[in-house]
Scaffold this active site. Structure first.
Site, PDB file in Angstrom:
ATOM      1  N   HIS A  80       0.817  -1.222   0.000  1.00  0.00           N
ATOM      2  CA  HIS A  80       0.000   0.000   0.000  1.00  0.00           C
ATOM      3  C   HIS A  80       0.851   1.272   0.000  1.00  0.00           C
ATOM      4  O   HIS A  80       0.310   2.371  -0.065  1.00  0.00           O
ATOM      5  CB  HIS A  80      -1.054  -0.023   1.121  1.00  0.00           C
ATOM      6  CG  HIS A  80      -0.557   0.329   2.484  1.00  0.00           C
ATOM      7  ND1 HIS A  80      -0.182  -0.623   3.408  1.00  0.00           N
ATOM      8  CD2 HIS A  80      -0.407   1.517   3.095  1.00  0.00           C
ATOM      9  CE1 HIS A  80       0.188  -0.013   4.525  1.00  0.00           C
ATOM     10  NE2 HIS A  80       0.064   1.282   4.368  1.00  0.00           N
ATOM     11  N   ASP A 127       0.214  -7.568   1.779  1.00  0.00           N
ATOM     12  CA  ASP A 127       0.642  -6.168   1.777  1.00  0.00           C
ATOM     13  C   ASP A 127       2.175  -6.107   1.856  1.00  0.00           C
ATOM     14  O   ASP A 127       2.757  -5.842   2.905  1.00  0.00           O
ATOM     15  CB  ASP A 127      -0.002  -5.437   2.960  1.00  0.00           C
ATOM     16  CG  ASP A 127       0.150  -3.931   2.863  1.00  0.00           C
ATOM     17  OD1 ASP A 127       0.636  -3.446   1.815  1.00  0.00           O
ATOM     18  OD2 ASP A 127      -0.224  -3.238   3.829  1.00  0.00           O
ATOM     19  N   SER A 218       3.829   2.735   8.091  1.00  0.00           N
ATOM     20  CA  SER A 218       3.538   1.690   7.109  1.00  0.00           C
ATOM     21  C   SER A 218       4.750   1.331   6.265  1.00  0.00           C
ATOM     22  O   SER A 218       5.506   2.200   5.842  1.00  0.00           O
ATOM     23  CB  SER A 218       2.439   2.168   6.156  1.00  0.00           C
ATOM     24  OG  SER A 218       1.191   2.056   6.767  1.00  0.00           O
TER      25      SER A 218
END
Ligand SMILES: *[C@@H]1O[C@H](CO)[C@@H](O)[C@H](O)[C@H]1NC(C)=O
Ligand SMILES: *[C@@H]1O[C@H](CO)[C@@H](O)[C@H](O)[C@H]1NC(C)=O
Ligand SMILES: *[C@@H]1O[C@H](CO)[C@@H](O)[C@H](O)[C@H]1NC(C)=O
Length: 346
Positions: A80, A127, A218
């Site tokens: 992402h 992910d 992230s």
């Protein structure tokens, strides 16, 4: 560290997309740097250069994600954190304080980006992404490869996410932060997120709450410390809010992707040997993988490299519909004159 990408509502955009927007608004309108859901507590500044495989991922000069060094030329991050249509991802290895030049930094640019093809934006399944970088990193005390887990490694106990993501007081942290959080089983984690926990997930949450990775972290590492090594067991992925004791932080379980990483890079990350495992293989097979090429600055140079290597062949115009399909290279943000679209040689 503060917000991760959340699994609900808003955040299907890369972190940096939203953060840039906030930043722009904030420049204009506000002076409260606090992010609305930021409730990381218990995090603290990491020792300077204490995590030499953790690097900030800049998107258009904004550090909205992070990544981990797994090889001189490869960084692992979250899918992402890779946009399918825009480029300009850069990294600073050997960094601690983003605002100060510390003479240990090495700036590198992504020249290839591979988001996992089965990445699911609703469940955050798979992910994970790999960035090939240029120039190759010079490994030293400040810049090191992470120690990779063995394929069957199933850590229990305390794990440590680190990152430059938002803290309770700021939307990003200028210095690297760390926090110790207990791992839980996937069964326990599934109680919070019934549809979103897979064999390839790993979760951590503090019983008392308040300790977590968050937005902006992230793509960065979740380490497990063992025998003086920092084993890369996870990649910061998602979670509802941050630091909520009912909603664990969800990470991509790296041990489940060693095969995928080898497929892309040609490197055998399971090979024993030096403490970083990774052993260079034959180059990997990247044909037919989704790839996003980045950075105007390396555009011409890289175009030549791709042609020389016969990885790609130029095409005049790429059909709009092919942009994110396997086998097509998206090369945007380069000047129209020098950088068109490319198709994989099959
Ligand atoms: C590396 O990049 C950062 C962020 O873009 C920048 O602030 C810094 O000056 C660069 N450092 C070097 C050594 O070029
Ligand atoms: C993502 O996962 C959801 C839930 O399992 C599924 O319905 C959807 O089709 C998946 N999307 C893609 C693109 O695979
Ligand atoms: C956040 O601000 C409070 C109040 O100024 C301070 O006590 C705390 O240490 C800060 N936390 C972090 C992580 O900087």
């Amino acid at each position: 560290m503060v917000f991760k990408t959340r699994t609900s509502n808003l955040s299907l955009l890369p972190d940096f997309a939203q953060i840039s927007l906030v930043l722009i608004l904030c420049f204009a309108l506000c002076n409260s740097g606090a992010a609305e859901n930021g409730k990381i507590v218990g995090g603290h500044e990491a020792p300077k250069n204490g995590y030499p495989s953790a690097v900030p991922l800049y998107y258009l000069a904004y550090p909205g994600c992070a990544a981990t060094i797994v090889h001189q030329e490869w960084l692992v991050s979250a899918a992402h954190c890779v946009s399918g249509t825009v480029g300009h991802h850069t990294f600073t290895a050997g960094d601690h304080n983003l605002a100060i030049r510390e003479d240990t930094e090495q700036n590198v640019t992504a020249i290839e980006a591979y988001a996992h093809k089965q990445f699911n934006r609703s469940t955050f399944h798979n992910d994970i992404a790999l960035f090939k970088i240029s120039p190759p990193l010079q490994l030293n005390k400040y810049v090191q490869k992470a120690v990779m887990p063995s394929p069957d490694f199933n850590p229990k106990g305390i794990a440590t996410p680190v990152g430059w993501g938002a803290t309770e007081n700021q939307s990003i942290s200028v210095v690297l932060m760390e926090v110790d959080v207990p791992l839980i089983t996937n069964e326990e984690c599934r109680e919070a997120y019934p549809e979103k926990i897979f064999d390839s997930s790993i979760c951590a949450v503090a019983i008392e709450g308040g300790k977590d990775a968050c937005k902006g972290d992230s793509g960065g590492p979740l380490y497990f410390k063992q025998d003086g090594k920092q084993i890369l067991i996870g990649i910061v992925s998602n979670g509802r809010g941050c630091g909520n004791k009912k909603y664990p932080g969800v990470y991509t379980r790296v041990s489940k992707f060693l095969g995928w990483m080898k497929e892309i890079t040609g490197i055998d990350f399971t090979a024993p040997g030096d403490n970083s495992r990774g052993k260079v293989g034959t180059g990997g097979n990247r044909k037919g993988k989704i790839i996003t090429i980045l950075a105007e600055s390396v555009c011409n140079q890289y175009q030549q490299y791709l042609k020389d290597k016969k990885i790609l062949t130029p095409v005049k115009k790429m059909p709009q519909s092919s942009r994110t399909k396997p086998g097509w290279l998206v090369w945007k943000k380069c000047s129209a004159r020098s950088c068109n679209s490319f198709k994989f040689v099959h």
